[in-house]
Design an enzyme around this catalytic site. Structure first.
Site, PDB file in Angstrom:
ATOM      1  N   GLY A  90       0.826  -1.207   0.000  1.00 60.12           N
ATOM      2  CA  GLY A  90       0.000   0.000   0.000  1.00 60.12           C
ATOM      3  C   GLY A  90       0.855   1.248   0.000  1.00 60.12           C
ATOM      4  N   GLU A 127      24.652  -1.021 -20.384  1.00 60.41           N
ATOM      5  CA  GLU A 127      25.346  -2.204 -20.913  1.00 60.41           C
ATOM      6  C   GLU A 127      24.482  -2.977 -21.914  1.00 60.41           C
ATOM      7  OE1 GLU A 127      28.241  -4.352 -19.217  1.00 60.41           O
ATOM      8  OE2 GLU A 127      28.684  -3.028 -17.540  1.00 60.41           O
ATOM      9  N   GLY A 128      23.818  -2.242 -22.771  1.00 60.24           N
ATOM     10  CA  GLY A 128      22.964  -2.875 -23.774  1.00 60.24           C
ATOM     11  C   GLY A 128      21.536  -2.941 -23.275  1.00 60.24           C
TER      12      GLY A 128
END
Lengths: 396, 372
Positions: A352, A376-377
């Protein structure tokens, strides 16, 4: 012998020791690291309390990470998940970086001895500068130039999002020697800290998450380095390095990528464990059918993380066995991050509105984990890699 | 069937969108940093009359219908959800009194309509996936003809400074909702300010615990109050969060779409790749589905039958939570590293949508699904 996914007991114990230590000694500093955008003041003393060797790069002659019957690649999956389970501030404090991985992949034996080996034996952090303001994923757009001037290269251009760029001992910089060759004209150059013309234009970006990681903008303003700092360069090879910096950079990164997936899983597992414990205390507030549904959700989330780990282990098992598979590595980087984002968000929702409060770290980890699907890609790039193994390269 | 927006809807949308973009959006970061809405911004929103609905007889601009108010909320939130909801939540007390109150309380309305520095609150959310019909907070008649209020409410905006602070709870005798004004100075009221971490800092909220006894005159609408009107009004207040999610998500998707048409990679603007355009298009489809669902529920709330549509509200609010969080996530992803730094506002929307998705969350309305 049938297949086995089981890790050896020593490696399991190593991971558990790091996680337990991370929770008790490192996690209490997580909020401070986030708010101050820097590693805790006493980070070195905190790291001294680690019960197992972490392969610290911040100290000379620190004990390296232990080896196990699994390869070091598989060990590192456990390591990266476990070290980030405490919090994301710990990993960069250990030093290291990824510049030396490029040296290892592209350097001559002399260059490896000079720039890679000292990092591995301890005491250095290295950086990797590829991304520029106008490109990220499309690395063929390198616009930083390297111009030959006698026995030197002169670098000019701007690099952004360079992890540890402002602090690293040296930076591996990707620059083009011939723009007409696009990606093939890109080479990698070692630029030591303090080289004249290397300007740290911005020490750290203001970021959504991983705020204590140093993410620097670097400007190269007629930055002069010796010819031998071009990776792959040898005095007798007139044509320069065989492998272009463009593809070399990606090759060097490919098998480090699964470690990013492991980091995401570390944050997600931490979130799940914190949430599971808190929800158990709040059970009475839920109607029975909601509680039953929540228990199912928690079990499902745990199960999904195990699914992600299998891809990580498979990729790095193959690397360790000497048969690295680019698609397996891309799957291992591509699978966990987006699911871990959802998992951490679900944990906050189950708790919540209190789930997003600063009293807990879930909101921080939700911000931290977002980068795992970008750097990194990106997830998109991993999908391209996997897609090419299925369908080939229709578009160059 | 008539899906043509009325003149009034279009006018409200235009007004709210303009203020959202010109005033709220530019103030969003400062409001977050200062943890309050700047006075001039508050005043501008206040003066539109879109957030504090007060009948003309009490000096207000009139109480618009639910459909119109949701259009206002969406378009203000297109500028910034935190400032929008701060204003809407503060105005909720006026709405509740205007629709459910008797002259015991309507006397408060002229001040709420005229004074932009006034703040009020409706203590509503309880967490644990509880919709109003399941509220654990109770408002019970005592044997002395007073009313005892017990319970705990979450994410109550402006609780400490609210005048009035209205609590919504369950009357265990009738099984229907009641609402009552509670003096914040009563020792039985404990206000713990939330230390917000993720977002919505501009709208200071608190967790409020009640164990108080109040005079009969504090009950909104008195003992004979119509529970249907109250339940209908509570549904409207809850629905506003879904509308704010739509505005936030729409803005984020448009921002990312524009970026995708300008950013070049692999020889073309990245919008030319389906891997980039499809996720944004899917987000747009979901956003439109939520927008229509909100409008449909709003028309039912505006119907003379005064239904509470509670289940429908719970469903649309929870769906809007997922759509908001996933759409803003896709916006960050589209910008890549640039989406992760504060130079672009998508990270603000990403945080805001996720925080909103926790407010009125019901685990029975959606399932955790891995992305792959």
């Amino acid at each position: 012998m049938s297949l086995s996914f089981a890790l050896s007991k020593p490696l399991v114990d190593y991971g558990r020791a790091i996680r337990e230590w991370g929770v008790s000694e490192c996690r209490p500093y997580a909020r401070e690291a986030d708010e101050r955008h820097r590693t805790p003041e006493n980070w070195s003393k905190i790291l001294d309390t680690a019960p197992v060797p972490l392969g610290r790069h911040d100290l000379p002659h620190a004990e390296p990470k232990p080896t196990f019957e699994e390869s070091n690649w598989v060990r590192d999956v456990v390591f990266y998940e476990s070290i980030n389970y405490g919090d994301v501030w710990v990993q960069p404090a250990l030093g290291g970086g990824i510049g030396h991985l490029v040296v290892s992949a592209m350097g001559t034996p002399e260059q490896v001895e000079r720039w890679h080996d000292p990092v591995v034996s301890g005491g250095l952090t290295t950086a990797f500068a590829l991304t520029e303001p106008q490109f990220g994923s499309d690395t063929s757009q390198v616009a930083t130039t390297a111009t030959r001037d006698g026995d030197a290269w002169v670098l000019n251009g701007t690099k952004i999002f360079c992890s540890a760029g402002g602090t690293a001992e040296y930076i591996v910089v990707f620059a083009t020697t011939d723009k007409s060759l696009r990606g093939k004209g890109v080479s990698a150059f070692v630029v030591p800290k303090g080289t004249p013309g290397l300007v740290v234009a911005k020490f750290n970006e203001n970021k959504l998450g991983i705020r204590c990681w140093i993410t620097s903008e670097l400007v190269f303003d007629n930055c002069v380095i010796p010819v031998e700092n071009q990776l792959g360069w040898t005095a007798d090879a007139a044509g320069g390095p065989k492998q272009s910096g463009h593809s070399g950079a990606l090759a060097a990164l490919a098998f480090n990528r699964p470690n990013m997936g492991a980091m995401a899983i570390g944050l997600a597992q931490a979130s799940l464990d914190v949430t599971t414990k808190l929800l158990a205390e709040r059970k009475v507030g839920f109607t029975p059918h909601r509680w039953s549904s929540i228990q199912g959700e928690l079990a499902k989330m745990d199960h999904v993380l195990a699914r992600g780990r299998r891809l990580l282990f498979q990729s790095q098992y193959l690397v360790g066995r000497g048969t690295p598979d680019g698609a397996a590595a891309a799957m291992a980087k591509g699978y966990p991050p987006q699911t871990c984002e959802r998992l951490i968000r679900r944990c906050m929702q189950l708790l919540g509105p209190e789930g997003t409060s600063k009293d807990l770290l879930l909101e921080k980890w939700y911000r931290d984990v977002k980068i795992m699907d970008i750097f990194e890609g990106s997830g998109e790039v991993q999908r391209i890699v996997v897609g090419r193994t299925l369908m080939g390269r229709l578009v160059s | 069937m008539d899906l043509e927006p009325a003149e009034e809807h279009l006018a409200v949308a235009e007004l709210a969108r303009g203020i959202g973009l010109e005033v709220l959006s530019s103030a969003a970061s400062a409001a977050e940093a200062q943890r309050r809405v700047p006075e001039n911004v508050w005043k501008t929103v206040f003066e539109t009359g879109l957030t504090v609905p007060v009948p003309e007889e009490f000096g207000g601009g009139g109480v618009m219908d639910t459909v119109t108010q949701m259009i206002a909320v969406e378009n203000l939130a297109y500028g910034d959800p935190a400032i929008t909801l701060a204003a809407v939540w503060s105005g909720a007390a006026a709405l509740l009194i205007a629709r459910c109150g008797t002259e015991d309380h309507t006397g408060l309305l002229p001040r709420l309509a005229a004074d932009p520095t006034s703040r009020s609150a409706v203590a509503l959310y309880e967490g644990h996936g509880r919709a109003p019909a399941e509220f654990a907070s109770t408002i019970t008649l005592t044997e002395h003809g007073q009313w005892r209020i017990k319970g705990r409410k979450l994410a109550v905006a402006f609780a400490a400074e609210a005048d009035p602070l209205i609590v919504v709870g369950m009357d265990p005798t009738t099984g229907a909702l009641r609402a009552a004004v509670v003096p914040t100075s009563d020792p039985g009221v404990t206000i713990e300010p939330d230390d917000r971490g993720l977002a919505l800092d501009a709208c200071a909220t608190s967790t409020v615990s009640f164990d108080v006894t109040i005079a009969a005159g504090n009950l909104i609408g008195g003992p004979e109050a119509d529970p249907a009107t109250l339940a209908n009004t509570v549904s409207r207040i809850r629905l506003a969060v879904a509308a704010a999610q739509v505005g936030t998500a729409q803005r984020a998707v448009e921002y990312a779409a524009k970026y995708a048409t300008e950013r070049v990679a692999f020889g073309r603007p990245i919008a030319g790749f389906q891997g980039v355009s499809f996720p944004l298009a899917e987000a747009q489809i979901r956003i439109q589905a939520v927008r229509l669902e909100i409008a449909d529920v709003a028309t039912q709330l505006d119907d003379a039958a005064l239904r509470d549509c509670e289940d429908q509200v719970t469903r649309v609010v929870n769906y809007a939570g997922e759509v908001g969080a996933e759409s803003t996530r896709q916006a960050v992803q589209t910008l890549g590293g640039h989406g992760f730094i504060t130079e672009h506002p998508v990270e603000l929307w990403y945080r805001g949508a996720a925080a909103l998705s926790t407010l009125d969350f019901d685990p029975l309305c959606s399932c955790f699904e891995p992305a792959l």
